[in-house]
Scaffold this active site. Structure first.
Site, short mmCIF file in Angstrom:
data_model
loop_
_atom_site.label_atom_id
_atom_site.label_comp_id
_atom_site.label_asym_id
_atom_site.label_seq_id
_atom_site.Cartn_x
_atom_site.Cartn_y
_atom_site.Cartn_z
N ARG A 187 24.52 37.13 43.46
CA ARG A 187 25.19 37.96 44.46
C ARG A 187 24.50 39.31 44.56
O ARG A 187 23.70 39.70 43.70
CB ARG A 187 26.66 38.17 44.11
CG ARG A 187 26.90 38.90 42.78
CD ARG A 187 28.38 39.09 42.51
NE ARG A 187 28.64 39.77 41.24
CZ ARG A 187 28.82 39.15 40.08
NH1 ARG A 187 28.76 37.83 40.02
NH2 ARG A 187 29.08 39.85 38.98
N ASP A 291 36.21 45.34 42.46
CA ASP A 291 36.74 44.30 41.59
C ASP A 291 37.67 44.94 40.54
O ASP A 291 37.18 45.53 39.61
CB ASP A 291 35.61 43.51 40.91
CG ASP A 291 34.49 44.38 40.37
OD1 ASP A 291 34.32 45.54 40.81
OD2 ASP A 291 33.74 43.89 39.51
N GLU A 475 34.31 57.44 35.17
CA GLU A 475 34.06 56.45 36.22
C GLU A 475 35.06 56.53 37.36
O GLU A 475 34.72 56.33 38.52
CB GLU A 475 34.11 55.06 35.57
CG GLU A 475 33.86 53.92 36.53
CD GLU A 475 34.16 52.57 35.90
OE1 GLU A 475 33.67 51.56 36.44
OE2 GLU A 475 34.89 52.53 34.88
#
Length: 518
Positions: A187, A291, A475
């Protein structure tokens, strides 16, 4: 001598001693804010807050407090740390945020990589920058936001090295993988390579020609499914819409558990009737970078209902519009008129299809299209700002999206990812650096500079508050409570490439928003 002094004192006229006015106490200064902090035990020792020093005028702090009304102890603590230097909490000696980020680039930079036999790493011919933490390799879409920071900080040589690495990956594999590991090759990730090239200072015609070839080859990867659509109307990354126009979706070539999340994917699919389909949809959501998120969930909440490959996403199609437009422009600059005309036509066709299927004038926002229901999704997300960022949206659409975002996605600490709290990391209350940049830059391009600047201010305040307390850039962040974010398959990571990059780029654009030294 003593007699003389005594005589002098007796002869001196009396001077009235007027006591100095007592300065207000913290209780008098901060009123309701003081009471909430102390009674709520935001700090275990009540002496902590009374010794704090405001970072800016008290009236401005109290006005923001009245407007934002932090909802609980965590939000109140974040507000206090953003606005006060608190002894023993955020008063440690530290470099200003921008200086800290500049010092991180060498730490996150790796030398050219020749993989060891049997390992999963992919070769990279030039130095590269990793996000940090558990992410020890290049990640595709992360890198665009890292490059923004490198550009702002004058690291042009490292930008060129990264672009050479991405060009090399396309030449070897036909696309840029999710990350530079063998288990990511099935991917890609959101296609930012075209936008990365805009950041290059290299004007060598041979380099430009090589990169244009790579860009066209990457585009062919995303459009390869157009040759196999058949009756299903979807093949690989390509989807035929009801009027025959072509748009794109996220799609992974494999239908097995992800190597890097094998246990998690196996557990999610336990008992599922169609395990391969579910595994492909998990992988395809990983290609999106989101995700995971309620955007991909049929019931909006449960991961086992994921159906990513049924979704025609607004962010992916906005980026592919940018790819088509930039191929057209680069072909025009190279004197290839046929190529320029072809890709200008492709960009125009995509823009028209997005206007028909992804824009809702009644709602005032861009939505993903759900092929399972045959209509746009009713789930608002920060992806609605991508058409502003890439130039798909016109002034009318930009104004409507700005109103929607301000009313529904704006939080005290920045832009929410979605409106739904599912426990997934790409949902409320988390905010992410790349989505803040897409929003800020898109709104500025779309004629909404005031909202763009407000989001930048809120986000930088959140990042700096966590930095002042922890000494780290993270993050993701909880933009409702202005604290480190949560959710996901792994612990919160620090480092952190795209947060560093976006913070530097925003401080370069809005220098007056630079936070005070903690």
């Amino acid at each position: 001598m003593r007699a003389l002094i005594a005589a002098f004192l007796l002869a001196a006229p009396a001077v009235a001693q007027t006591p100095a006015a007592a300065p207000p106490t913290p209780a008098e200064h901060y009123g309701a804010l003081f009471r909430e902090v102390q009674l709520g035990r935001v700090f275990p020792d009540n002496k902590t807050f009374v010794d704090a020093v405001p970072k800016r005028p008290v009236a401005a702090i109290l006005a923001d407090y009245a407007r934002e009304q932090p909802s609980d102890a965590a939000a109140l603590r974040a507000f206090v740390l953003a606005n006060f230097t608190v002894p023993g909490v955020n008063d440690m000696a530290a470099d200003p945020l921008r200086a800290h980020i500049r010092a991180l680039w060498p730490i996150l930079t790796r030398p050219p990589l020749t993989p060891a036999p049997g390992g999963s790493a992919l070769a990279l011919p030039r130095p590269y920058v990793v996000p940090g933490g558990r992410f020890r390799e290049i990640y595709y879409w992360d890198s665009y936001f890292t490059l923004l920071g490198l550009k702002a900080d004058g690291e042009d040589a490292l930008i060129e090295a990264m672009l050479d690495n991405f060009t090399s990956l396309i030449e070897r594999y036909g696309h840029i993988p999710n990350g530079t590991r063998s288990y990511y090759l099935s991917r890609s990730q959101p296609p930012f390579f075209a936008l990365m090239l805009d950041l290059s200072a290299n004007r060598d015609p041979a380099v430009a020609a090589r990169r244009l070839r790579a860009l066209r080859r990457e585009y062919a990867f995303w459009m390869r499914g157009a040759a196999c659509l058949g009756g299903a109307g979807a093949c690989e990354h390509v989807v035929r819409m009801p009027d025959g126009s072509l748009l794109n979706r996220y799609w992974d070539a494999k239908a097995t558990p992800r190597d890097e999340s094998f246990a998690e994917d196996s557990a999610t699919a336990a008992g599922a009737a169609e395990q391969p389909r579910l595994w492909r949809d998990l992988r395809s959501a990983a290609e999106s970078g989101w995700d995971f998120s309620s955007r991909w969930l049929a019931d909006g909440r449960t991961l086992a209902t994921i159906h990513t490959t049924d979704i025609v996403p607004v962010d992916l199609n906005s980026l592919l519009f940018a790819v088509e437009a930039r191929i057209a422009a680069r072909c025009q600059a190279a004197g290839d008129r046929a190529c320029a005309a072809e890709f200008a036509g492709r960009a125009g066709a995509r823009k028209a299809a997005m206007a028909r299927y992804l824009w809702s004038a009644a709602r005032g926002w861009y939505a993903d299209f759900d092929r399972a229901t045959g209509k746009p999704s009713d789930r608002l997300s920060a992806a609605t700002l991508y058409p502003l960022f890439t130039g798909v949206a016109g002034p009318t659409e930009a104004q409507a999206v700005a109103r929607t975002v301000q009313a529904r996605l704006l939080a005290p600490g920045g832009l929410r990812t979605t409106e739904v709290a599912t426990g997934q990391q790409w949902d409320r209350p988390n905010g992410w650096a790349p989505l803040q940049w897409i929003a800020i830059d898109g709104l500025a391009r779309g004629g909404q500079p005031t909202l763009a600047r407000d989001i930048a201010r809120r986000w930088l305040t959140t990042v700096n508050a966590a930095f002042a307390e922890t000494g780290k850039l993270l993050e993701k962040y909880d933009v409702e409570e202005r604290r480190p974010g949560g959710g996901g398959e792994y612990p919160l990571q620090d480092g952190f490439g795209w947060t560093n990059g976006v913070a530097s780029a925003l401080l370069d654009r809005y220098p007056d928003l630079a936070p005070a030294k903690p």
